[in-house]
Each structure stands twice: as structure tokens, then as C-alpha cells.
Scaffold this active site. Structure first.
Site, PDB file in Angstrom:
ATOM      1  N   TRP A 197      41.690  45.536  37.849  1.00 14.54           N
ATOM      2  CA  TRP A 197      42.660  44.485  38.138  1.00 14.54           C
ATOM      3  C   TRP A 197      42.671  43.491  36.960  1.00 14.54           C
ATOM      4  O   TRP A 197      41.619  43.106  36.445  1.00 14.54           O
ATOM      5  CB  TRP A 197      42.276  43.756  39.438  1.00 14.54           C
ATOM      6  CG  TRP A 197      43.139  42.553  39.685  1.00 14.54           C
ATOM      7  CD1 TRP A 197      44.409  42.557  40.172  1.00 14.54           C
ATOM      8  CD2 TRP A 197      42.803  41.195  39.412  1.00 14.54           C
ATOM      9  NE1 TRP A 197      44.896  41.274  40.217  1.00 14.54           N
ATOM     10  CE2 TRP A 197      43.927  40.419  39.769  1.00 14.54           C
ATOM     11  CE3 TRP A 197      41.666  40.551  38.910  1.00 14.54           C
ATOM     12  CZ2 TRP A 197      43.953  39.032  39.625  1.00 14.54           C
ATOM     13  CZ3 TRP A 197      41.689  39.171  38.773  1.00 14.54           C
ATOM     14  CH2 TRP A 197      42.822  38.420  39.136  1.00 14.54           C
ATOM     15  N   ARG A 441      41.951  42.773  50.602  1.00 17.39           N
ATOM     16  CA  ARG A 441      42.693  41.506  50.629  1.00 17.39           C
ATOM     17  C   ARG A 441      43.084  41.139  52.068  1.00 17.39           C
ATOM     18  O   ARG A 441      44.214  40.771  52.349  1.00 17.39           O
ATOM     19  CB  ARG A 441      43.942  41.582  49.746  1.00 17.39           C
ATOM     20  CG  ARG A 441      44.395  40.227  49.259  1.00 17.39           C
ATOM     21  CD  ARG A 441      45.845  40.245  48.831  1.00 17.39           C
ATOM     22  NE  ARG A 441      46.210  39.005  48.184  1.00 17.39           N
ATOM     23  CZ  ARG A 441      47.448  38.556  48.070  1.00 17.39           C
ATOM     24  NH1 ARG A 441      48.448  39.255  48.519  1.00 17.39           N
ATOM     25  NH2 ARG A 441      47.700  37.424  47.484  1.00 17.39           N
ATOM     26  N   TRP A 475      58.543  44.357  44.981  1.00 18.64           N
ATOM     27  CA  TRP A 475      57.925  45.236  45.990  1.00 18.64           C
ATOM     28  C   TRP A 475      56.447  45.354  45.662  1.00 18.64           C
ATOM     29  O   TRP A 475      56.064  46.045  44.737  1.00 18.64           O
ATOM     30  CB  TRP A 475      58.602  46.595  45.918  1.00 18.64           C
ATOM     31  CG  TRP A 475      58.172  47.627  46.895  1.00 18.64           C
ATOM     32  CD1 TRP A 475      56.936  48.192  47.010  1.00 18.64           C
ATOM     33  CD2 TRP A 475      58.986  48.252  47.885  1.00 18.64           C
ATOM     34  NE1 TRP A 475      56.929  49.129  48.004  1.00 18.64           N
ATOM     35  CE2 TRP A 475      58.181  49.191  48.559  1.00 18.64           C
ATOM     36  CE3 TRP A 475      60.332  48.115  48.261  1.00 18.64           C
ATOM     37  CZ2 TRP A 475      58.671  49.987  49.584  1.00 18.64           C
ATOM     38  CZ3 TRP A 475      60.808  48.919  49.287  1.00 18.64           C
ATOM     39  CH2 TRP A 475      59.981  49.837  49.942  1.00 18.64           C
ATOM     40  N   ASP A 476      55.626  44.668  46.440  1.00 21.53           N
ATOM     41  CA  ASP A 476      54.201  44.579  46.121  1.00 21.53           C
ATOM     42  C   ASP A 476      53.392  45.566  46.960  1.00 21.53           C
ATOM     43  O   ASP A 476      53.880  46.131  47.956  1.00 21.53           O
ATOM     44  CB  ASP A 476      53.740  43.136  46.387  1.00 21.53           C
ATOM     45  CG  ASP A 476      52.584  42.701  45.508  1.00 21.53           C
ATOM     46  OD1 ASP A 476      51.920  43.582  44.917  1.00 21.53           O
ATOM     47  OD2 ASP A 476      52.333  41.487  45.426  1.00 21.53           O
ATOM     48  N   MET A 477      52.138  45.769  46.589  1.00 19.40           N
ATOM     49  CA  MET A 477      51.229  46.683  47.318  1.00 19.40           C
ATOM     50  C   MET A 477      49.823  46.305  46.876  1.00 19.40           C
ATOM     51  O   MET A 477      49.433  46.607  45.766  1.00 19.40           O
ATOM     52  CB  MET A 477      51.581  48.114  46.894  1.00 19.40           C
ATOM     53  CG  MET A 477      51.118  49.219  47.785  1.00 19.40           C
ATOM     54  SD  MET A 477      49.362  49.581  47.609  1.00 19.40           S
ATOM     55  CE  MET A 477      49.257  51.081  48.510  1.00 19.40           C
ATOM     56  N   CYS A 524      55.282  46.432  41.987  1.00 17.74           N
ATOM     57  CA  CYS A 524      54.066  45.665  41.727  1.00 17.74           C
ATOM     58  C   CYS A 524      52.981  46.200  42.641  1.00 17.74           C
ATOM     59  O   CYS A 524      53.252  46.606  43.769  1.00 17.74           O
ATOM     60  CB  CYS A 524      54.339  44.185  42.024  1.00 17.74           C
ATOM     61  SG  CYS A 524      52.901  43.120  41.888  1.00 17.74           S
ATOM     62  N   ASP A 546      48.513  41.228  36.785  1.00 23.02           N
ATOM     63  CA  ASP A 546      48.369  39.842  37.234  1.00 23.02           C
ATOM     64  C   ASP A 546      47.793  38.963  36.135  1.00 23.02           C
ATOM     65  O   ASP A 546      47.723  37.740  36.291  1.00 23.02           O
ATOM     66  CB  ASP A 546      47.442  39.769  38.458  1.00 23.02           C
ATOM     67  CG  ASP A 546      48.211  39.998  39.751  1.00 23.02           C
ATOM     68  OD1 ASP A 546      49.449  40.023  39.714  1.00 23.02           O
ATOM     69  OD2 ASP A 546      47.558  40.149  40.808  1.00 23.02           O
TER      70      ASP A 546
HETATM   71  C1  DGJ Z   1      49.943  40.261  43.900  1.00 20.44           C
HETATM   72  C2  DGJ Z   1      50.958  40.180  42.806  1.00 20.44           C
HETATM   73  O1  DGJ Z   1      50.529  40.883  41.694  1.00 20.44           O
HETATM   74  C3  DGJ Z   1      51.245  38.718  42.506  1.00 20.44           C
HETATM   75  O2  DGJ Z   1      52.146  38.608  41.437  1.00 20.44           O
HETATM   76  C4  DGJ Z   1      51.783  38.048  43.734  1.00 20.44           C
HETATM   77  O3  DGJ Z   1      53.032  38.572  44.056  1.00 20.44           O
HETATM   78  C5  DGJ Z   1      50.804  38.227  44.896  1.00 20.44           C
HETATM   79  N1  DGJ Z   1      50.453  39.598  45.084  1.00 20.44           N
HETATM   80  C6  DGJ Z   1      51.394  37.699  46.167  1.00 20.44           C
HETATM   81  O4  DGJ Z   1      50.601  37.941  47.243  1.00 20.44           O
END
Ligand code: DGJ
Length: 745
Positions: A197, A441, A475-477, A524, A546
Site C-alpha cells: 500500500w 478496514r 469505484w473503490d475496493m 481504485c 494513496d
Molecule cells: C481509499 C482510496 O484510495 C482513497 O483515495 C479514498 O477514496 C478512501 N479509500 C476513501 O475511503
């Protein structure tokens, strides 16, 4: 398109464009033998197999065929169990319980297009030809269809495989790779990328060892630890010299890429779904499709490999609506406010977004029901009643009335125990009976192997997007998978869950992106935990990491650029001290690193911005003026060391050259540096202020880079340097940088 594929005597297959050839033949035994992948071969009809039939002690031979063993034969889709002891492309268990299969050539056909893969992302059609070859096991009634596509204008071959069970019994697939590339017997180096990360895409380069070397993921995402890409290099290959074969998987789940080298220096590359923890029940009459692979060849180093991949990804992988479009500059609420948002604050930020001259306001995490921190609410995609009482369409309308675009964040594949979705459907998460599921998380992974789960999320997101006011979706994960099991499938199919999950994700993304082609989607996964060709088939761009500190980003962007065009990754100007690593850098350096991304923005709150407001406004104007170049220009890594980095971007019309120079820690009495530029018109003249250079001089002798000065009072400070006319100085100590602009005249 025709003429890209030739077949000689019905047994030699040649895929060629003007720069590469991929060749194979059906040998006397009916085995599909690999002949060549590399530079274009003229008169391919005369090309001879380089495989030598010799008696190898301890190698079994085929009966009646002395000296013929599969152990050292280059093959297109090898099996284990008769005379090849290397890792196979296909390993399966048949109804008799054994794993012995035997694939011989059966048929082929040429297609004048590129067919999409069933339920999986794949490269797009256009100026290409495809070849399908069927291999068949007569005893087990198993067919394997191998697919190859060659494009007229890219030094690229795509491959995939489809397995068809034509027997009356079920077969258990245990390893079904997308490709096998058996390489000539030489020494090789490997280049691949990975990290963790906030430090994704770190380059790793080493010799290919004797034995086996694997990069893989068993985390459910392609992962930040090992990106699904490997380059095999001629030893000593540089940016501009040496033969290189790159292999990128178009897949976002558990993968493996293995290189194996035996005692004869035979080298085998296998890429596909990770066989670890995988099995697939293939019932009578059913097919299994392996993800697609992109093989790229360069005869002149890594730069050429990257140019090819960049062009190929932008034109044949990315969704075409936005592939070449200048991307909107934006303000993202995440590092500006985290979860502390409500509609009033978002609107304040929107007004600020407008006054800074940005194009779009993006509401990141925290807008939906009850989501005040990261312990709750994923899965409930309706706006929080207290903090966003007017709802998303009304907020989006207000923002758009400011002449801004509106973007929103979602994390569709997840839930929390504290959510309405989980309370109603506790068995909709990946889990195994009788065991508690681990959290990542604070969240749980939804079981996307179940169509009803995918359908529920589709309905919720469709409702959100259907207001017609959303221009961009992030679109996060944010977690990897554990307790990989599904209540929706029988015990015999639990080995299928990770791949079925990916099929569910692709189904959802495909349906939404098809229905909303005018929404710009950004992929993302806690940054770059799933930045791969699979997701990029559906979404134009990724939040690559990030890590928002520019110095931390140098290695990440440098690594990612080997594979991905700048159009596919994003950046934003962050506050200082940086929230990830505490580093303080100048606004200029933050701008300069972000410049080499296709998508640029800001994630700062009003107080952060206030300190540098007019400078930020200027930088945003520069981002906007260069937005098309960042998406469509050609990018070159000029050099990369632990302390200095130099990148070059040539605008698509080739009129403007941007040279970024980044110095990490200042050294007293530093050496002069110059940059040997690439890709210029050697006869043209290029202007930098009042100075004029010829293209050939810039490429052969180089562009002088500024000397980085130490502190103001030292002997090397700008005031002490004697000839300021001739020596440009970059003042400011550590973490300094500049972008030099040259205009073609
Ligand atoms: C992880 C992403 O990489 C961040 O940019 C942000 O969108 C957070 N999640 C939000 O929870």
C-alpha cells in the site's frame, strides 16, 4: 484486415506485421510447437524449428519415436504427465481420477476480427486478425481452443484459451493458464513491479534463476504486492537497447506468472489464473474461458516496449469514449475533509473548486447513510438523511449550476456489519460456515460470485447514477479477500469462488459502464491494489496510489509507466505535511510530479489552499492548458536513480516537449546532468526561451539540466555561481524540481 496471418502447408502458422512475427507449427507428432516470437521474419516458409532432437538421458521418449520427448520441446499449450516435467499450461483431473491428457492439433480457422471473451475483459477489435487453433484429446474428449490476435500497428500479440469438455463426464480443472511462451535457450533478466500500500509499482529486476520464479496473488485482487506483468529481458537491456518480451494479464483477481528454467536452459513462461486454491468443475458440454494476455515485443529496449503498451492500452483496451479526451481537473474531498462532510460543506468546497478554476467537484467517501467513519454503512448506497437531506441529485444540480462537473465515490463490493444490507443478508458476504470472517478496514467482502448479490448492488447504483447528473465515479475496493467461501455454491464448487467473484465484478462494471457511457469511471483499490488491464478495459483511469507525496510518487509513477499510459492514472495536489509520510515539499514539486499524470486535481481544504491560493490557481491553469498533452502525449523515462529522476513528455502534435527533472536530496558540489531526449525530429529546431537546439543535438548531446544548489549561504549558492547566463541553477535544497518546456519551431 487481411494478410496478417499466413499458413503454410496447413501446419505452419505465421502471425506477422511489419515489426513482429509469432510463429508455430504442428510437428510430426501433431503437437503444436512454438517457433518464434520476436522481430519480424521474412520468408517464414523457410523458417526451421530450432528444437534439436537428441537423446537426453533420464528423459522419457515417445514409443516408436526415439529422441522425441516433450521435456525440451517448445510448445504452445503443454501438459504434464507424458514426458514433460515442467509446469503445464493445463492440469486437470478426469473421470478416472488421473491427470493424464494428450492434446494434438485438430483444426484451425482465421477470423478477420477480434472476438470479445465470454464475461471477461479483452482487447478491442480493429485492424487485426485472429487465429483459432483447436487441440483435441481423443480419449478424454477434451478440446482446447487457443486464440491469437495480431494487430497491424502494434508489436503485440493477444492470447487466451477456452477449454471445452466434450465427454459425458465432469472434469476438474486445477490449472488452466491463458498462455505458455517457451523461449529460446538463453540467459535472461526479469523485470516486474510490486510493493505494498502507498508504494506500489516498485521495479524489481534480477537474473532468471535455475528452477522456478513466480509472482502471484492469492488476495482476490491482482494486488499491490505483485502487479500482473512481467518482462523478460536480454541481459543488460536498457531503455533503448536490447530485446524485451513483456506479458500483461488482463485480469484483476488471483493470478500467477511463472518463469521456469530447466537444466538445458529451456525457459517457459506461464501466465493466467493462479492455480493455487483454484479448481473448476467442468461439466459435460461446458466451456471454461481463461483471461486474456497481452504479449509485447521490443527489439530496442524498455522504452519501445512501453510506447507499444501505451498505444495499445489507450486504443485497444481503454473505453474509447474518454480514451483521448482531456480529463477534467478536480477537487476531491478526501484529503480535504475525510469523513467530515455534509452538503453545506461540500457546497462550500464546490464554490472553492469553481474559484480555483477547476472543472469538477468529487465527493469522496462519507456521503451515504450513517457513514461517519470507516466502520459502517458500506452497501447502503443512499445519501445520509441528516448530513445530505436534499439528496445527491439536488446537490449535484447545485454544483453543476456553478458550471462544474460532479463526481461521486462508491465502494460497491463491500459491506460492514453495521449496515442495513448486512443486517438483511448476513450470508451475502464471502465466508465459510462455522468461522468468523476476518475484517479488512473494518469491512467484509460481498459475495460477488452470487448473481443475486451483484443484482442488488446493480439496482442501487443504477438508481444513484440514473439522475443523469453524475459525470464521474470513483469505484473503490479497500480490502483483500479472506475466508474465501460462498453460501451460494455447493461444496464441490468452493474452489471457483475467487474467479466467480471476478466474473461478478466484471458483469456489474460492464453493465453500468455500458448503461452510462458518459460517466468517466475511475478505478481504485486503496490506490493501486487492482490497477490492471482488466479494470482498465471498463474504466479509463485509476487512482494509482494513496501515496500523494510527490517524492513518494516518483518511483510509483516511474514503475507504472513501464506498462500504462499517463492517461490511465491520476494525481492530486495534496496538503503538507503529507498525510501519508509527513514530508513537506514545495507546491511546485507537487505540481511537477502530478503533471506527468493524465488526470490532475487538488485535494486540499480551504485553509490548506489559502496559503498558496494564487500559485495554485496558476498551476491549475497550467494543468488545464496541458490536459490534452498529458492524455495523448508520448512519455519517456530519461533516467531514474535513487536521487534523481528525469521524464519527458512529447505532445501529440509533437510541437511541445516537457522535460521534468526531480532532485531528491541535494548534494554539495553536485555534478552537472544532462538529458538525452528521445523521439524528436532530428532536423527540426527546438526553442527554450531564447536558446535554440537542433533535435539531433538534444538527442545526441543532450539538454543541460539545471544544477541543484545547496543552501543560500554556501559556496554553490546561486549568488556565488559565476556565470549565471550559462549555468542554470535550481535553488531550494531537497525535493526540488522543474519542468523545462521546449517548443518546436
Ligand atoms: C481509499 C482510496 O484510495 C482513497 O483515495 C479514498 O477514496 C478512501 N479509500 C476513501 O475511503
Amino acid at each position: 484486415m487481411s494478410g496478417l496471418i499466413q499458413i503454410f502447408d496447413n501446419k505452419k502458422f505465421v502471425l506477422s506485421n511489419s515489426r513482429i512475427s509469432y510463429m508455430m507449427q504442428v510437428n510430426e507428432e501433431g503437437i503444436l510447437e512454438h517457433l518464434h516470437f520476436g522481430g519480424a521474419i521474412t520468408h517464414p516458409e523457410y523458417f526451421q524449428s530450432q528444437h534439436k532432437r537428441v537423446l537426453r538421458s533420464l528423459s522419457p521418449e515417445f514409443q516408436g519415436m526415439p529422441q522425441f520427448s516433450l521435456y525440451d520441446l517448445p510448445q504452445e499449450y503443454p501438459l504434464f504427465g507424458s514426458s514433460d516435467y515442467r509446469q503445464p499450461a493445463l492440469h486437470a483431473r478426469n473421470a478416472q481420477g488421473n491427470s493424464i491428457f494428450d492434446l494434438r492439433y485438430k483444426a484451425h480457422r482465421i477470423l478477420d476480427s477480434k472476438m470479445p471473451l465470454d464475461g471477461l475483459p479483452s482487447a478491442r477489435d480493429g485492424e487485426c486478425e485472429s487465429l483459432e487453433i483447436e487441440l483435441y484429446d481423443e480419449l478424454q474428449k477434451l478440446s482446447v481452443f487457443l486464440y491469437y490476435t495480431i494487430y497491424a500497428n502494434f508489436e503485440v500479440i493477444t492470447r487466451s484459451a477456452k477449454i471445452l469438455n466434450q465427454s459425458a463426464n465432469s472434469i476438474s480443472l486445477e490449472q488452466a493458464m491463458s498462455t505458455c511462451l517457451d523461449l529460446p535457450q538463453q540467459d535472461y533478466e526479469l523485470l516486474h513491479f510490486g510493493g505494498s500500500w502507498a508504494r506500489e509499482f516498485d521495479a524489481k529486476r534480477h537474473e532468471l534463476p535455475y528452477g522456478r520464479f513466480t509472482i502471484e496473488s492469492a488476495r482476490g485482487t491482482s494486488s499491490a504486492q505483485h502487479h500482473p506483468f512481467m518482462a523478460v529481458l536480454e541481459p543488460g537491456a536498457s531503455e533503448t537497447w536490447g530485446r524485451v518480451i513483456g506479458t500483461a494479464l488482463m485480469y484483476s483477481g488471483n493470478f500467477s506468472i511463472t518463469l521456469e528454467r530447466n537444466e538445458f536452459k529451456d525457459v517457459r513462461l506461464l501466465a493466467g489464473i493462479n492455480p493455487f486454491n483454484f479448481s473448476w468443475q467442468l461439466e459435460a458440454g461446458q466451456t471454461f474461458t481463461c483471461p486474456e494476455v497481452v504479449h509485447v515485443y521490443s527489439g530496442s529496449g524498455l522504452d519501445r516496449m512501453s510506447q507499444n503498451l501505451h498505444g495499445f492500452i489507450q486504443n485497444k483496451v481503454s473505453p474509447q469514449t474518454f480514451a483521448h479526451a482531456a480529463r477534467p481537473t478536480y477537487l476531491n474531498t478526501w484529503e480535504a475533509a475525510y469523513f467530515d462532510i455534509d452538503e453545506k460543506k461540500v457546497f462550500e468546497l464546490a464554490k472553492y473548486t469553481q474559484s480555483l478554476g477547476l472543472d469538477m467537484l468529487v465527493v469522496d467517501d462519507g456521503w451515504f447513510e450513517g457513514r461517519t467513519d470507516d466502520r459502517r454503512s458500506l452497501g447502503d448506497w443512499t445519501p445520509d438523511k441528516k448530513r445530505f437531506p436534499s439528496g445527491i441529485p439536488a446537490l449535484a444540480k447545485k454544483v453543476k449550476d456553478l458550471d462544474l462537473k460532479f463526481g461521486i465515490w462508491v465502494e460497491p463490493e463491500m459491506t460492514n456489519t453495521d449496515s442495513a444490507l448486512y443486517r438483511e443478508h448476513p450470508d451475502w458476504i464471502l465466508h465459510v460456515p462455522g468461522r468468523e470472517s476476518s475484517l479488512g478496514r473494518n469491512q467484509l467482502t460481498l459475495d460477488f460470485s452470487r448473481p443475486e448479490v451483484v443484482e442488488n448492488i446493480y439496482q442501487q447504483l443504477d438508481e444513484l447514477f440514473s439522475c443523469g447528473l453524475i459525470d464521474y465515479v470513483k469505484w473503490d475496493m479497500n480490502r483483500t479477500m479472506t475466508e474465501l467461501g460462498s453460501a451460494g455454491h455447493p461444496a464441490s464448487r468452493q474452489g471457483e469462488i475467487a474467479h466467480r467473484y471476478m466474473l461478478g465484478v466484471y458483469d456489474l462494471v460492464n453493465r453500468l459502464t455500458q448503461k452510462y457511457p458518459d460517466i468517466l469511471f475511475e478505478n481504485c483499490a486503496s490506490g493501486g491494489n487492482r490497477h490492471d488491464l482488466g479494470m482498465l478495459h471498463y474504466m479509463n483511469q485509476s487512482w494509482v496510489s494513496d501515496m500523494s507525496d510527490p517524492i513518494g510518487r516518483l518511483a510509483i509513477q516511474n514503475g507504472a509507466s513501464h506498462i500504462f499510459p499517463l492517461s490511465t492514472y491520476s494525481s492530486y495536489l495534496c496538503p503538507v505535511p503529507n498525510h501519508q509520510n509527513g514530508r513537506i515539499t514545495s507546491l511546485e514539486t507537487r505540481f511537477n510530479v502530478g503533471f506527468f499524470c493524465g488526470n490532475r486535481g487538488v485535494s486540499m481544504n480551504l485553509e490548506d489552499v489559502a496559503q498558496d491560493e494564487s500559485a495554485i490557481k496558476n498551476f491549475i491553469q497550467r494543468y488545464k492548458h496541458t490536459a490534452k498533452d498529458a492524455v495523448n502525449g508520448s512519455f519517456h523515462r530519461i533516467f531514474y536513480t535513487d536521487n534523481e529522476v528525469c521524464w519527458q513528455l512529447i505532445s501529440a502534435d509533437k510541437q511541445t516537449i516537457y522535460v521534468g527533472y526531480f532532485s531528491i536530496l541535494t548534494k554539495p558540489n553536485a555534478a552537472f546532468r544532462s538529458a538525452l531526449l528521445r523521439g524528436l525530429d532530428q532536423d527540426a529546431l527546438y526553442k527554450k526561451g531564447t536558446k535554440i537546439y537542433s533535435g539531433s543535438a538534444l538527442m545526441q548531446a543532450g539538454l543541460d539540466l539545471p544544477l541543484v544548489s545547496t543552501t543560500q549561504n554556501s559556496d554553490a549558492s546561486p549568488s556565488r555561481l559565476s556565470d549565471k547566463e550559462r549555468v542554470e541553477v535550481l535553488d531550494g535544497g531537497d525535493f526540488v524540481s522543474t519542468i523545462i518546456v521546449l517548443e518546436k519551431s
